[in-house]
Design a protein around this motif. Structure first.
Motif, mmCIF file in Angstrom:
data_model
loop_
_atom_site.group_PDB
_atom_site.id
_atom_site.type_symbol
_atom_site.label_atom_id
_atom_site.label_comp_id
_atom_site.label_asym_id
_atom_site.label_seq_id
_atom_site.Cartn_x
_atom_site.Cartn_y
_atom_site.Cartn_z
ATOM 1 N N SER A 135 0.749 -1.105 -0.082
ATOM 2 C CA SER A 135 -0.062 0.069 -0.111
ATOM 3 C C SER A 135 0.738 1.305 0.019
ATOM 4 N N PRO A 136 0.241 2.359 -0.162
ATOM 5 C CA PRO A 136 1.239 3.703 -0.050
ATOM 6 C C PRO A 136 1.837 3.816 1.006
ATOM 7 N N GLY A 137 1.335 3.231 2.263
ATOM 8 C CA GLY A 137 1.699 3.739 3.424
ATOM 9 C C GLY A 137 2.910 2.593 4.015
ATOM 10 N N THR A 138 3.401 1.782 3.003
ATOM 11 C CA THR A 138 4.406 0.654 3.367
ATOM 12 C C THR A 138 5.798 1.140 2.991
ATOM 13 N N LYS A 139 6.357 1.495 4.343
ATOM 14 C CA LYS A 139 7.825 2.090 4.261
ATOM 15 C C LYS A 139 8.575 1.756 5.468
ATOM 16 N N ILE A 140 10.089 1.760 5.631
ATOM 17 C CA ILE A 140 10.713 1.649 6.627
ATOM 18 C C ILE A 140 12.005 2.668 6.435
ATOM 19 N N PRO A 166 7.342 -3.634 5.138
ATOM 20 C CA PRO A 166 8.086 -2.992 4.196
ATOM 21 C C PRO A 166 9.756 -3.548 4.304
ATOM 22 N N GLY A 167 9.880 -4.745 4.854
ATOM 23 C CA GLY A 167 10.949 -5.459 4.815
ATOM 24 C C GLY A 167 12.326 -4.901 5.516
ATOM 25 N N PRO A 168 13.212 -5.296 5.148
ATOM 26 C CA PRO A 168 14.532 -4.979 6.078
ATOM 27 C C PRO A 168 15.209 -3.675 5.714
ATOM 28 N N ILE A 169 16.184 -3.161 6.634
ATOM 29 C CA ILE A 169 17.025 -2.120 6.237
ATOM 30 C C ILE A 169 18.070 -2.265 7.047
ATOM 31 N N THR A 170 19.178 -2.048 6.261
ATOM 32 C CA THR A 170 20.785 -2.343 6.797
ATOM 33 C C THR A 170 21.533 -1.117 6.852
ATOM 34 N N ARG A 171 22.123 -1.056 8.006
ATOM 35 C CA ARG A 171 23.108 0.085 8.386
ATOM 36 C C ARG A 171 24.404 -0.447 8.622
ATOM 37 N N THR A 172 25.541 0.035 8.070
ATOM 38 C CA THR A 172 26.860 -0.358 8.534
ATOM 39 C C THR A 172 27.275 0.324 9.820
#
Length: 803
Positions: free
Chosen positions: A197-202, A309-315
């Motif tokens: 949907s439009p509101g799917t985010k991370i 929204p799935g994963p997000i990665t930070r180094t």
């Protein structure tokens, strides 16, 4: 008449604009043109300047117009930025048109740009642009994978689930993309993931990638449509304090938003909100536990719903030990908020705009950069002048045997020059280990030693020949400071030195953790243990094994966030002896140096739990029925929640004092000349101090012991008469005296006396007469019966003989 504020408006031809016109702009954008137009000042003493804080502006603005010198007088261009100024007639009025071109890469934050004159006020004022990274995720669940989110960085679109497509139904020809000047990705508009949907985010705050080691306030926000299944469950997966490995649930289809209790460091929130007419979940994960070096993978996932929204990665990495243009950073640590100092091996520190830094002191920021490092240079250095180590750790473990030091600097131009490594190791006999000789045509490294080796190559960087040399030290390092330097006999544009502290792995850690090991050198084996308690990580995960090994960075494997957990043995204090109806206040005192931290307290009274906040007192109103009931307290910590029998005080019993009370309608029956005992039972706490017995208001003595026999808090007064007389009969009053009001309590009881000798005896004459009459009656009856039988005898003819 209208009264109000007077507003002075600029002339219609007073303008300021930017090219590109976007707001925001991408971090790192490097061709920003600002144009201002305003009427030419009328005072020949006036002057006008750009204020923007960049290369040409040292803080007091950059002058481009002065009436004294006849008008436009722009400064010479800098390395990056430049200013122009012209005069032109517009609508019959003379105007100044000036441009500021910024090619120095823009840094994240707000950029405030102003044109201002000393006298004239009809200037166009200030224009502001926000500088930010391109996003790490988009609406409709689209994720961007990229090593950087700055201008012209390359990236790739992807979907955690489903496929990429545009809102018109077409699929993108490629998932590759690039960060544009407007802080958006190339071809991102109208891109969607199937089912999202439009509101799917991370996203993360701060949005930086990388982040500094030790950063301790990372906020991750995820937004997605509320799951439709009442059996669905959603959780954060990030491997931190609240995630023991299987995720941390914050939403249940059965109960809705249901985030866990905050941990010592981390916390999770969950709310529901309507977005575009559809119910959405908005959840945040706040990580205040200091981040460790490496890749941090954070994912929000549901058991059934797929439009998440799935994963997000930070180094996560240290701030650098050196910068371009030969700048060296000296610091005991390179983690978040560590202090450091900029310096130059040779030459002086300055910014690319020619200004000198006000201080060489710096600090490691959240984005893994040093404060004020941008555009800092050493005089005479080139962009490729630097020195670094692999591994980059400081300190290093004693005995580490594979340290690689790389230096890079412009190739010396003097044919008689020579360059060497100075480090005091196997290949350095004291005068350095030469690796470059202009006489022999350049790179000329020595033959490898038993342990150490040196390489040297030449490479063109930014159009300039550079020398790149490595020193590899496989001889085990000894404890102390190792100073490693590249130096040339003539050339001064060299990267200088780097220092590493070499030390043993520690024998103990914070939170009482002890390491038992025969050595504390690199790769030595050890065992974690606790003097008391058990080994846990700060997220509540028990250590599966105490085995460990000393690493290259002088730390033990698995030591980060390891703690000894135990429970304080609390002491309950307060008045446990109290009058009925009163309230007692109790404390549960504990050792606040014991870890983990106490979060609350529990008082157990008669096996009922009462939870209170730590630091508060427990207030308990007591009645006589509560007498002798058990009471204790317990500290609540992460440890006692696992081992519920720990952290408890000794069990005490309350002593409720109350006035006497006893049975009513007591009656005793005694016999004259016998021993009489009357048992008067009653209850009292504390014990009765004095008794007084009276009959008809006169004192009566007790032939028994004049004491109260006690059975717990039930008492018995035994009134005894050794030889009962008739005078002992009556209604008695037993007065009990004790310390609590009412101070005297009376019990009345009756004694009935029976005299056996006065009972009536039987009359002997009556008995004789009665017996005689009975005997006569019996004789008469016998005679009558005999006569009757005789008359009934039969005759010879068979008839009875009757008369």
């Amino acid at each position: 008449m209208t009264i109000g504020r007077s507003i002075k408006r600029a002339a219609a031809t007073t303008t300021i604009s930017t090219n590109p016109p976007y707001n925001p702009l991408a971090t790192g954008f490097n061709n920003f043109i600002i144009t201002a137009q305003f009427p030419t000042p009328t005072s020949n003493t006036d002057s006008c300047s750009w204020f923007y804080g960049g290369e040409l502006d040292s803080g007091g603005g950059v002058q481009f117009y002065t009436g004294v010198f006849g008008g436009c007088d722009p400064p010479a261009p800098g390395t990056y930025d430049s200013i122009t100024c012209t005069e032109q007639t517009i609508d019959g009025t003379n105007h100044i048109i000036t441009t500021l071109t910024i090619t120095q890469p823009l840094v994240a934050g707000n950029l405030n740009i102003e044109v201002r004159c000393n006298i004239a006020t009809n200037t166009p004022g200030t224009i502001t642009r926000t500088l930010q990274d391109c996003p790490s995720s988009l609406s409709y669940g689209v994720v961007i994978t990229s090593s950087s989110e700055a201008y012209q960085a390359s990236g790739m679109f992807s979907c955690p689930t489903g496929d990429l497509f545009y809102s018109n139904g077409t699929a993108p020809s490629s998932s590759n993309t690039m960060c544009l000047a407007n802080s958006q990705w190339l071809a991102q508009d109208n891109l969607q993931c199937t089912g999202a949907s439009p509101g799917t985010k991370i996203s993360t705050d701060p949005p930086n990638n990388p982040l500094a080691t030790g950063f301790n306030n990372l906020i991750v926000t995820a937004q997605f449509p509320t799951p439709t299944s009442n059996t669905d469950q959603c959780a954060w997966y990030y491997g931190g304090e609240l995630d023991s490995g299987s995720g941390t649930s914050f939403y249940s289809g059965a109960f809705g938003c249901d985030p866990p209790a905050p941990g010592t460091y981390d916390s999770i929130t969950c709310t529901e909100q309507t977005i575009d007419g559809t119910s959405h979940i908005i959840t945040t994960l706040t990580i205040t536990q200091p981040l460790v070096a490496g890749n941090l993978n954070i994912e929000m996932r549901c058991s059934i719903a797929t439009n998440t929204p799935g994963p997000i990665t930070r180094t996560v990495q240290d701030c650098p030990s050196s910068l371009s243009y030969g700048v060296v950073v000296t610091s005991s640590s390179r983690t978040y908020q560590a202090s450091g100092m900029f310096s130059c091996p040779t030459g002086d520190l300055f910014y690319s705009n020619g200004t000198v830094p006000s201080s060489s002191n710096t600090m490691c920021l959240a984005n893994a950069q040093w404060l004020a490092q941008d555009n800092l240079q050493c005089s005479g250095a080139s962009p490729g002048t630097k020195i670094s180590t692999d591994p980059p750790n400081n300190p290093l473990a004693t005995g580490f045997n594979n340290l690689i030091v790389t230096a890079q600097f412009p190739t010396t131009t003097d044919s008689s020059d020579s360059c060497a490594w100075f480090y005091g190791g196997e290949l350095d006999s004291g005068s350095g280990a030469s690796f470059y000789s202009g006489v022999f045509g350049g790179c000329d490294p020595p033959a490898p030693g038993t342990y150490d080796s040196i390489t040297c190559t030449q490479q063109t960087i930014d159009g300039t020949s550079h020398t790149i040399t490595t020193l590899t030290i496989t001889q085990p390092l000894v404890a102390g400071n190792i100073n490693i330097e590249v130096s040339c006999a003539i050339a001064v544009i060299i990267p200088g030195s780097v220092t590493r502290l070499v030390q043993d792995c520690p024998s103990s850690l914070p939170y009482d953790v002890v390491i038992t090991s025969s050595f504390q050198t690199y790769q030595a084996s050890g065992i974690f243990s606790c003097p008391t308690g058990d080994l846990f990580y700060s997220n509540g995960t028990a250590l599966p094994s105490g085995d460990t090994a000393c690493l290259a960075n002088a730390e033990w494997t698995g030591q980060n966030y390891l703690q000894c957990w135990k429970a304080s043995a609390p002491l309950m204090t307060g008045n446990l002896t109290i009058s009925e109806g009163d309230t007692t206040s109790l404390n549960c005192n504990y050792d606040d140096t014991v870890f983990p931290e106490v979060t609350s307290l529990i008082f157990y009274f008669d096996e009922i739990e009462y939870v209170i906040s730590k630091g508060e007192m427990f207030h308990l109103k007591l009645e006589k029925e509560d007498n002798m009931k058990p009471i204790s307290c317990q500290v609540v910590t992460s440890y006692t929640q696992i081992y519920n029998d720990t952290g408890r005080s000794r069990v005490e019993h309350v002593n409720v004092q109350y006035a006497s009370y006893g049975k009513e309608n007591i009656s005793c029956s005694w016999t004259i000349d016998k021993t009489g005992i009357c048992d008067i039972s009653f209850f009292s706490n504390p014990e009765v101090k004095f008794v007084f017995l009276s009959l008809n208001d006169k004192a009566v003595s007790n032939d028994g012991k004049d004491i109260v026999f006690s059975n717990g808090y039930e008492h018995h007064y035994l009134y005894t008469r050794n030889q009962v007389t008739s005078s002992d009969e009556g209604t008695y009053k037993l007065t009990l005296s004790h310390l609590l009001p009412p101070y005297n309590y009376s019990i009345e009881f009756d004694v009935i006396v029976v005299n056996i000798d006065q009972l009536p005896t039987p009359d002997k004459t009556g008995a004789i007469v009665g017996g005689t009459v009975a005997a006569v009656a019996l004789i008469c009856i016998t005679v009558v019966v005999a006569l009757y039988i005789t008359t009934r005898q039969p005759t010879k003819n068979g008839k009875s003989n009757t008369s």
